[in-house]
Design a protein around this motif. Sequence first.
Motif, short mmCIF file in Angstrom:
data_model
loop_
_atom_site.label_atom_id
_atom_site.label_comp_id
_atom_site.label_asym_id
_atom_site.label_seq_id
_atom_site.Cartn_x
_atom_site.Cartn_y
_atom_site.Cartn_z
N PHE A 1 0.82 -1.22 0.00
CA PHE A 1 0.00 0.00 0.00
C PHE A 1 0.86 1.27 0.00
N PHE B 1 6.34 4.08 -2.56
CA PHE B 1 7.71 4.43 -2.19
C PHE B 1 7.83 4.56 -0.68
N ASP B 2 8.41 3.58 -0.04
CA ASP B 2 8.70 3.63 1.39
C ASP B 2 9.80 2.61 1.63
N PRO B 3 11.06 3.03 1.46
CA PRO B 3 12.17 2.06 1.47
C PRO B 3 12.15 1.14 2.68
N ALA B 4 11.86 1.68 3.88
CA ALA B 4 11.90 0.83 5.07
C ALA B 4 10.85 -0.27 4.97
N LYS B 5 9.65 0.09 4.54
CA LYS B 5 8.58 -0.89 4.45
C LYS B 5 8.86 -1.91 3.34
N SER C 1 11.74 -2.80 2.31
CA SER C 1 12.81 -3.66 2.80
C SER C 1 12.25 -4.72 3.75
N ASP C 2 11.37 -4.31 4.67
CA ASP C 2 10.74 -5.26 5.59
C ASP C 2 9.93 -6.30 4.84
N SER D 1 11.43 1.76 -4.95
CA SER D 1 12.79 1.98 -4.45
C SER D 1 13.65 0.73 -4.63
N ALA E 1 15.24 -0.63 -2.21
CA ALA E 1 15.41 -1.26 -0.90
C ALA E 1 15.26 -2.79 -0.94
#
Lengths: 310, 360
Positions: free
Chosen positions: B191, B194-198, B200-201, B220, B222
């Motif tokens: 959802f 672009f949210d590299p941390a999410k 990546s998780d 990204s 990630a």
Amino acid sequence: MDLSAINPAVLLASLMVASTPILLAAIGELIVEKSGVLNLGVEGMMITGAICGFAIAVQTGSPALGFVGAAAGGALLSMTFGVLTQFFLSNQVATGLALTLFGLGLSALLGQGYVGIKPPPVGDINLGPLADLPFIGRVLFQHDAMVYFSLLLVAAVWAFLKYTRAGLILRAVGESHDAAHALGYKVVWVRLMAIAFGGACAGLGGAYLSLVRVPQWTEGMTAGAGWIALAIVVFGSWKPWRVLIGAYLFGGVTVLQLNLQAAGLAVPVEYLSMSPYLITILVLVIMSSGRGRAALNAPASLGRSFHASS
Amino acid sequence: MKRRTVLAGGAAAAALGMTRAAWAQQETVKAGFIYVGPKNDGGWSQHHHEAALEMAEHFGDKVELVIQESVPEGADSERAMTQMALGGADIIFTTSFGFMDPTINVAAKFPDVKFEHCTGYKTADNVGVYSARFYEGRAVQGFLAGKMTKTNKIGYIASFPIPEVIRGINSAYIHAKQVNPDVEFAVIWAFTWFDPAKESDAAQALIEQGCDVVLQHTDSTAPQAAAQKAGDVYTFGQAADMAEYAPMPRISSIIDVWAPYYIERVQAVLDGTWESDNTWDGIGAGMVGIGEISSAVPDDIKTEAEALRDSIASGEYHPFTGPLNKQDGSAWLAEGEVADDGTLAGLNFYVEGLKGDIPS
């Protein structure tokens, strides 16, 4: 649906990693708020720390120096907030928001040359036989140094606030700056130090994102983590161990949500995503029911400007 | 100059802008671009931006480029577009699916400004849409994923449940299944674009559950970094080549090639021949590029993948060719039947074999 695909040990381990950035930022903000200052610029300091740490780690090849640089960068940025609110008595909410916007822009500027670069890897700490323990070993003893550092920091902050004289002074300043001033404590300097500590912690949290968890630099990569850290401080009612629980809960829901999806469980993602915030609201309602601000445990001078003439 | 004259001049200029004949030839064009992510995200937005720069370079002095990056989908994007239109842009490219309704709304207010919306399906007299047949590239990715996986579990980081993303999942699954009947897909809906941390998780969660190939429909790099850390995992570049992660984990990529389209459309504005269009091009027309298949892929598999790519490019093979059933087992395409563009444009179901539900 196949829940057996989720290994609880691995899940708990990645939960700890996912929670570390917000835990670091939140424990820093806890000290800031305990001194009676509300700094809404956590997001800005985090992302500035993320790029400072990343840039220094890439330039020197040492992640450890990167983390030091990130802490310095976050602390430095927080000093603009400190000077504005403590000496020029600007509004803390407005200044904090401005700090977030400034930090996002500044980090984008600093990061121009660092897109698409890989940072030096951060190794896990080798804890020898401990890491081989079944279950516990995987969950607790196979992490990088920053995970343990964040836990030690929580313990240190707790002990500092509870057992030390300096911690008592900090709390006094946060509860009633007039009384602390009358006793001869330097309210402004105590608060400046607290703000710098908060900035350094936020910077470390940001660098953990850019150096360990993601690991790369992209603009806007904190994606709201700073705001979650702020919420966690309230959720934890300004108590270090509750902040730890809050951070792991927030991080845990994110990780669990992704793992449940990967396992094919038809879970409404939206509800899981909003659940930490719902819990925060619920906690606030329960804590504030009837007994007012004191029951909330909020520092009494939180957000109020201090000047010796008042 | 008195303030009143300045105002009058401004009003006259504005009036001139309003009454400008739609088909008149123009000396110069002000072209606006709106991106959903930062212009250096390493993926989707960066690729649009690079194409925009290429277009601007092509026209030199004749084109003035204005860009607005990291515009959130929703109401705020309307503000960004309005500002751009008021700023005198002649043509505005809005480059994310979520800009669709805002684009239509703003376009209605500025009938003389041309709009081009990427990946949407709503058009108007001054709104054209363009997209690439990414599912053609996904077919090649699916083929490679099916061949390369050892655990027979393939992870897919999806963004939003929109037809474009669902087409990609279906296409990748169909072609992975063709070469590897045991293959299973695990889909995570992030959802976010672009949210590299999410991201990546999400990649981490998939890898931890045994996926050794991870496809992504987020922007990204990630997930690539997460896969690299995990070691024995294959990924594909999304929107950009992401060659910095080759040869491992990135073994190929889908590259969006927008520049020729941008040049063509801006030229049309210059010539006064611009008309609302609905462009949907694939590998054949050059809008979708398949990134170099890396050395981590054995030669025979690479050759087969390239043959698949070429047969799609020539139009000889269509990635959605029957027999295909829907997820619930009901018939969709008969033997040899090819899906029509209308169905594909609004695709909202999984094909048979995919597990899980599409979130609504």
